[in-house]
Design a protein around this motif. Structure first.
Motif, PDB file in Angstrom:
ATOM      1  N   ILE A   1       0.829  -1.207   0.000  1.00 65.74           N
ATOM      2  CA  ILE A   1       0.000   0.000   0.000  1.00 65.74           C
ATOM      3  C   ILE A   1       0.859   1.250   0.000  1.00 65.74           C
ATOM      4  O   ILE A   1       2.001   1.246   0.501  1.00 65.74           O
TER       5      ILE A   1
ATOM      6  N   ALA B   1      -5.741   7.877   2.036  1.00 68.12           N
ATOM      7  CA  ALA B   1      -6.651   8.685   1.212  1.00 68.12           C
ATOM      8  C   ALA B   1      -7.001   9.930   2.023  1.00 68.12           C
ATOM      9  O   ALA B   1      -6.831   9.957   3.249  1.00 68.12           O
TER      10      ALA B   1
ATOM     11  N   GLY C   1     -11.837  10.514   0.520  1.00 59.75           N
ATOM     12  CA  GLY C   1     -11.452   9.387  -0.341  1.00 59.75           C
ATOM     13  C   GLY C   1     -10.536   9.764  -1.491  1.00 59.75           C
ATOM     14  O   GLY C   1     -10.045   8.886  -2.204  1.00 59.75           O
TER      15      GLY C   1
ATOM     16  N   LEU D   1      -1.258  10.936  -4.201  1.00 61.80           N
ATOM     17  CA  LEU D   1      -0.412   9.830  -4.660  1.00 61.80           C
ATOM     18  C   LEU D   1       0.144  10.202  -6.034  1.00 61.80           C
ATOM     19  O   LEU D   1      -0.504  10.922  -6.784  1.00 61.80           O
TER      20      LEU D   1
ATOM     21  N   ARG E   1     -15.126  -2.918   1.138  1.00 62.71           N
ATOM     22  CA  ARG E   1     -16.186  -2.363   0.270  1.00 62.71           C
ATOM     23  C   ARG E   1     -15.854  -0.947  -0.184  1.00 62.71           C
ATOM     24  O   ARG E   1     -16.105  -0.563  -1.331  1.00 62.71           O
ATOM     25  N   LYS E   2     -15.205  -0.145   0.676  1.00 64.60           N
ATOM     26  CA  LYS E   2     -14.918   1.241   0.289  1.00 64.60           C
ATOM     27  C   LYS E   2     -13.825   1.292  -0.775  1.00 64.60           C
ATOM     28  O   LYS E   2     -13.878   2.113  -1.697  1.00 64.60           O
ATOM     29  N   THR E   3     -12.845   0.422  -0.655  1.00 65.79           N
ATOM     30  CA  THR E   3     -11.807   0.344  -1.694  1.00 65.79           C
ATOM     31  C   THR E   3     -12.427  -0.148  -2.999  1.00 65.79           C
ATOM     32  O   THR E   3     -12.120   0.365  -4.087  1.00 65.79           O
TER      33      THR E   3
ATOM     34  N   THR F   1     -13.976   2.695  -4.759  1.00 66.49           N
ATOM     35  CA  THR F   1     -12.967   3.532  -5.427  1.00 66.49           C
ATOM     36  C   THR F   1     -12.530   2.887  -6.738  1.00 66.49           C
ATOM     37  O   THR F   1     -12.445   3.541  -7.784  1.00 66.49           O
TER      38      THR F   1
ATOM     39  N   LEU G   1     -15.187  -7.459   0.729  1.00 61.30           N
ATOM     40  CA  LEU G   1     -15.783  -7.660   2.055  1.00 61.30           C
ATOM     41  C   LEU G   1     -16.821  -6.586   2.322  1.00 61.30           C
ATOM     42  O   LEU G   1     -16.556  -5.403   2.145  1.00 61.30           O
TER      43      LEU G   1
ATOM     44  N   PRO H   1     -11.989 -12.142   9.953  1.00 62.48           N
ATOM     45  CA  PRO H   1     -10.883 -12.400   9.028  1.00 62.48           C
ATOM     46  C   PRO H   1     -10.411 -13.857   9.036  1.00 62.48           C
ATOM     47  O   PRO H   1     -10.100 -14.411   7.974  1.00 62.48           O
TER      48      PRO H   1
ATOM     49  N   ASP I   1      -6.386  -5.334   1.123  1.00 60.26           N
ATOM     50  CA  ASP I   1      -6.283  -3.896   0.830  1.00 60.26           C
ATOM     51  C   ASP I   1      -7.493  -3.126   1.365  1.00 60.26           C
ATOM     52  O   ASP I   1      -8.615  -3.651   1.423  1.00 60.26           O
ATOM     53  N   GLY I   2      -7.213  -1.856   1.728  1.00 63.07           N
ATOM     54  CA  GLY I   2      -8.225  -0.980   2.349  1.00 63.07           C
ATOM     55  C   GLY I   2      -7.888  -0.832   3.833  1.00 63.07           C
ATOM     56  O   GLY I   2      -7.540  -1.811   4.504  1.00 63.07           O
TER      57      GLY I   2
ATOM     58  N   THR J   1      -9.987  -2.711   6.469  1.00 62.70           N
ATOM     59  CA  THR J   1      -9.811  -4.146   6.194  1.00 62.70           C
ATOM     60  C   THR J   1      -8.446  -4.615   6.676  1.00 62.70           C
ATOM     61  O   THR J   1      -8.327  -5.625   7.382  1.00 62.70           O
TER      62      THR J   1
ATOM     63  N   ILE K   1      -7.852   9.127   5.708  1.00 58.03           N
ATOM     64  CA  ILE K   1      -8.193   7.754   6.113  1.00 58.03           C
ATOM     65  C   ILE K   1      -6.883   7.084   6.525  1.00 58.03           C
ATOM     66  O   ILE K   1      -5.941   7.011   5.728  1.00 58.03           O
TER      67      ILE K   1
HETATM   68  N1  NAP Z   1      -3.197   4.532  -0.786  1.00 56.23           N
HETATM   69  C1  NAP Z   1      -3.487   3.325  -1.226  1.00 56.23           C
HETATM   70  O1  NAP Z   1      -2.609   2.589  -1.733  1.00 56.23           O
HETATM   71  C2  NAP Z   1      -4.891   2.807  -1.038  1.00 56.23           C
HETATM   72  C3  NAP Z   1      -5.129   1.419  -1.132  1.00 56.23           C
HETATM   73  C4  NAP Z   1      -6.418   0.951  -0.894  1.00 56.23           C
HETATM   74  C5  NAP Z   1      -7.437   1.836  -0.598  1.00 56.23           C
HETATM   75  N2  NAP Z   1      -7.176   3.162  -0.555  1.00 56.23           N
HETATM   76  C6  NAP Z   1      -8.259   4.111  -0.234  1.00 56.23           C
HETATM   77  O2  NAP Z   1      -8.720   3.857   1.081  1.00 56.23           O
HETATM   78  C7  NAP Z   1     -10.102   4.188   1.165  1.00 56.23           C
HETATM   79  C8  NAP Z   1     -10.861   2.979   1.700  1.00 56.23           C
HETATM   80  O3  NAP Z   1     -10.295   2.534   2.919  1.00 56.23           O
HETATM   81  P1  NAP Z   1     -11.198   2.410   4.220  1.00 56.23           P
HETATM   82  O4  NAP Z   1     -10.302   2.160   5.388  1.00 56.23           O
HETATM   83  O5  NAP Z   1     -12.108   3.592   4.291  1.00 56.23           O
HETATM   84  O6  NAP Z   1     -12.134   1.162   3.941  1.00 56.23           O
HETATM   85  P2  NAP Z   1     -11.974  -0.326   3.331  1.00 56.23           P
HETATM   86  O7  NAP Z   1     -11.117  -1.162   4.213  1.00 56.23           O
HETATM   87  O8  NAP Z   1     -11.671  -0.268   1.878  1.00 56.23           O
HETATM   88  O9  NAP Z   1     -13.514  -0.806   3.443  1.00 56.23           O
HETATM   89  C9  NAP Z   1     -14.105  -0.904   4.713  1.00 56.23           C
HETATM   90  C10 NAP Z   1     -15.377  -1.690   4.599  1.00 56.23           C
HETATM   91  O10 NAP Z   1     -15.087  -3.037   4.221  1.00 56.23           O
HETATM   92  C11 NAP Z   1     -16.024  -3.908   4.836  1.00 56.23           C
HETATM   93  N3  NAP Z   1     -15.322  -4.876   5.689  1.00 56.23           N
HETATM   94  C12 NAP Z   1     -14.030  -4.821   6.127  1.00 56.23           C
HETATM   95  N4  NAP Z   1     -13.741  -5.935   6.824  1.00 56.23           N
HETATM   96  C13 NAP Z   1     -14.867  -6.725   6.809  1.00 56.23           C
HETATM   97  C14 NAP Z   1     -15.189  -8.012   7.305  1.00 56.23           C
HETATM   98  N5  NAP Z   1     -14.294  -8.746   7.988  1.00 56.23           N
HETATM   99  N6  NAP Z   1     -16.437  -8.488   7.090  1.00 56.23           N
HETATM  100  C15 NAP Z   1     -17.357  -7.748   6.412  1.00 56.23           C
HETATM  101  N7  NAP Z   1     -17.115  -6.543   5.897  1.00 56.23           N
HETATM  102  C16 NAP Z   1     -15.878  -6.040   6.098  1.00 56.23           C
HETATM  103  C17 NAP Z   1     -17.005  -3.028   5.593  1.00 56.23           C
HETATM  104  O11 NAP Z   1     -18.005  -2.719   4.623  1.00 56.23           O
HETATM  105  P3  NAP Z   1     -19.568  -2.405   4.974  1.00 56.23           P
HETATM  106  O12 NAP Z   1     -19.518  -1.055   5.655  1.00 56.23           O
HETATM  107  O13 NAP Z   1     -20.217  -2.377   3.630  1.00 56.23           O
HETATM  108  O14 NAP Z   1     -20.033  -3.510   5.873  1.00 56.23           O
HETATM  109  C18 NAP Z   1     -16.163  -1.805   5.891  1.00 56.23           C
HETATM  110  O15 NAP Z   1     -16.919  -0.629   6.137  1.00 56.23           O
HETATM  111  C19 NAP Z   1     -10.560   4.536  -0.233  1.00 56.23           C
HETATM  112  O16 NAP Z   1     -10.563   5.941  -0.368  1.00 56.23           O
HETATM  113  C20 NAP Z   1      -9.478   3.927  -1.100  1.00 56.23           C
HETATM  114  O17 NAP Z   1      -9.327   4.585  -2.339  1.00 56.23           O
HETATM  115  C21 NAP Z   1      -5.932   3.671  -0.753  1.00 56.23           C
END
Ligand code: NAP
Length: 174
Positions: A7, A16, A20, A25, A49-51, A54, A71, A93, A111-112, A115, A141
């Motif tokens: 990451i 992010a 978001g 980057l 789900r949020k990743t 994106t 997920l 997990p 990733d995320g 997560t 984030i």
């Molecule tokens: N810089 C980078 O390299 C990079 C890499 C990846 C992502 N990103 C950015 O990071 C942001 C997203 O990250 P984030 O931390 O906000 O969220 P995320 O980890 O992408 O998504 C979180 C969501 O995933 C679901 N989830 C996670 N673990 C779960 C499990 N064990 N069982 C069921 N559902 C699970 C839940 O969805 P529900 O709420 O739907 O239940 C939770 O709200 C985005 O803006 C993305 O673009 C950046």
């Protein structure tokens, strides 16, 4: 089974902006820093789900025909993915890893932020490869979060690149 994180983050630890945005980057992920080799070594991605949302906004699906597990605790509409291999899972997990092991996976890419934090808290991540982008963004984030106990890391290698990217690999201590 090996579970890895690969990451990019700002030097102050954000993946992010609060809304978001990934505009801090480097364009096109910057100069080559091992992503292609890394993704070539994984059997499946596990993304939050949020990743996923994106990634859906990108012009093309970036994972080819690699298996992707999204997920979410809610039903996710996967129909917008064209040409990808996508499924949904939910749960602790450890159960997700067990299902993927049972279906033949050996190397997972998680990733995320939320997560990754869930897998780290469960003690299921073995490798962290973090590329620091030379910028402070102040808010956003976070890559990491609270932990029930310290997670000891062994430094494996650090490489730096002309643009200022600094990639460090750590192995999570047993
Ligand atoms: N810089 C980078 O390299 C990079 C890499 C990846 C992502 N990103 C950015 O990071 C942001 C997203 O990250 P984030 O931390 O906000 O969220 P995320 O980890 O992408 O998504 C979180 C969501 O995933 C679901 N989830 C996670 N673990 C779960 C499990 N064990 N069982 C069921 N559902 C699970 C839940 O969805 P529900 O709420 O739907 O239940 C939770 O709200 C985005 O803006 C993305 O673009 C950046």
């Amino acid at each position: 089974m090996t579970v890895s994180v690969f990451i990019g983050a700002s030097v102050d630890g954000f993946i992010a902006r609060p809304n978001g945005d990934l505009d801090f980057l480097p364009e096109g992920a910057g100069e080559p820093h091992g992503y292609d080799e890394f993704i070539g070594s994984v059997d499946a991605l596990v993304i939050g789900r949020k990743t996923f949302e994106t990634v859906l906004g990108l012009a093309t699906w970036p994972y080819g025909n690699k298996r992707v597990v999204v997920l979410s605790t809610q039903p996710v509409d996967l129909s917008a993915v064209r040409g990808g291999v996508v499924e949904q899972m939910a749960g602790p997990p450890a159960e997700i890893v067990a299902k993927l092991v049972a279906s033949g996976a050996h190397h997972l890419y998680v990733d995320g932020g939320i997560t990754i934090q869930g897998f780290l808290r469960a003690g299921l991540v073995q490798r962290l490869i973090i590329t620091r982008v030379p910028v402070l963004i102040g808010d956003g984030i976070p890559l990491f979060g609270t932990l029930p106990r310290d997670v000891r890391l062994h430094h494996v290698a650090t490489q730096h690149y002309p643009s200022g990217l600094v990639k460090s690999e750590y192995r999570v201590a047993a």
